[in-house]
Enzyme design. Structure first.
Site: not given
Ligand code: NDP
Length: 312
Positions: A136, A139-140
């Protein structure tokens, strides 16, 4: 063993499941909803959601899920935690077993179990999970500002993630196993025009290396041919974007699935091949995979379930 009866059992706690719960509660079906191991679904692994209508300033994925959950609860949905371990859809009412020992009898079932990101299956992915390996980018990606990262995949998701990361990282490799991208033309053009993205065509990843965190990837060009060539790239992050697997294994004995494992729906409804069992969200949607489209099908599934109960 005690069996709990319900008119409507909803499996899955993402946007589809919670929206189905809001509608089913308001229709007085007193639904029971089971959240699995990732309460809130894939949105909880996202930071900012900017395309869910009604939030002009955007909203964080976890907060959006909390709101949907609270809205379902407000109208009386019975929200519980547990994994579906077995179903029996051969007769109505249907039987659904949770965590191996809790048995529920349901007049209708709404499957909203979503889909999970796919991995290559390399032991190194497990070894470096959370230490440079991610599925992701949104997300990261933040952790890789001014660093070098690689994205695996040639579809729209891979291109989208590569473009997103290219605005944070210094350099992005896009590792594509074929000699072309599968993504839409517009995405392809954006990727190919981006200066700090290098596309490695005909390339497979066979391993990762690094002391404690990912420091590089082992790649092979033209794998399995006479032109096979092994080489390494230095990277700090390794992102998978090779599609999603629908969470349908437990339903397979009864529910008709397509070749990729997504639930097949009947016509323009949320009905599955089993009368009284409906599906909503990513579990039946290989194409759009959006929070808002999942929520929309959750609404439709609850209305379909309500009508089914009225008719039977
Ligand atoms: P896709 O199935 O479209 O693409 C998966 C990609 O991963 C393909 O390039 C595939 O390669 C590659 N791949 C699969 N397995 C492996 C493997 N083991 N090793 C290396 N590469 C592998 O998935 P997406 O998640 O990209 O997209 C799913 C759907 O969602 C699509 O319909 C897409 O259009 C849509 N979507 C739309 C977006 C938008 O419009 N903004 C954004 C994101 C997704 P190969 O081509 O060789 O099979």
């Amino acid at each position: 063993m005690n069996t709990i009866n319900t008119k409507c059992l909803i499996i899955g706690g993402g946007p589809a499941g919670f929206t189905a719960a809001i509608y089913a509660s308001r229709a007085n079906l007193q639904p029971i909803l089971f959240e699995g191991i990732q309460p809130g679904g894939q949105l909880t692994t996202t930071t900012e959601v900017e395309n869910f209508p009604g939030y002009p300033e955007g909203i964080s994925g976890p907060l959006l899920m909390e709101d949907l959950r609270a809205q379902a609860k407000k109208y009386g949905a019975d929200i519980r935690s547990g994994q579906v371990t077995k179903v029996d859809f051969s007769n109505r009412p249907f039987t659904v077993t949770i965590d191996g020992d809790k048995v529920f009898s349901a007049e209708t079932v709404i499957i909203a179990t979503g889909a999970s990101a796919r991995y290559l299956g390399l032991p190194d992915e497990q070894k470096y999970m959370g230490m440079g390996v991610s599925a992701c980018a949104t997300c990261d990606g933040f952790f890789y500002r001014k660093k070098t990262v690689a994205v695996v995949g040639g579809g729209d998701t891979a291109c989208e993630e590569a473009l997103y990361l290219s605005s944070l990282a210094n350099k992005v490799y896009l590792i594509v196993r074929k000699d072309h991208l599968r993504a839409s033309k517009v995405m392809q053009r954006r990727v190919l025009e981006k200066e700090n993205i290098t596309v490695l065509f005909n390339t497979n990843t066979v391993g990762l290396f690094g002391e404690e965190v990912v420091e590089g990837a082992k790649l092979v060009e033209h794998l399995g041919t006479e032109r096979e060539q092994h080489f390494e790239i230095a990277i700090d992050g390794f992102f998978l974007a090779i599609g999603h697997t629908p969470n349908t294994a437990v339903f397979k004995p009864y529910i008709e699935l397509d070749e990729a494992g997504f639930i097949k729906l009947q016509g323009n409804t949320t009905a599955t091949n089993i009368e009284g069992v409906f599906a909503a969200g990513d579990v039946a949607d290989p194409r759009y995979r959006q929070a808002v489209s999942a929520a929309g099908t959750g609404c439709r599934a609850a209305i379909d379930a309500e009508r089914f109960i009225l008719e039977h």
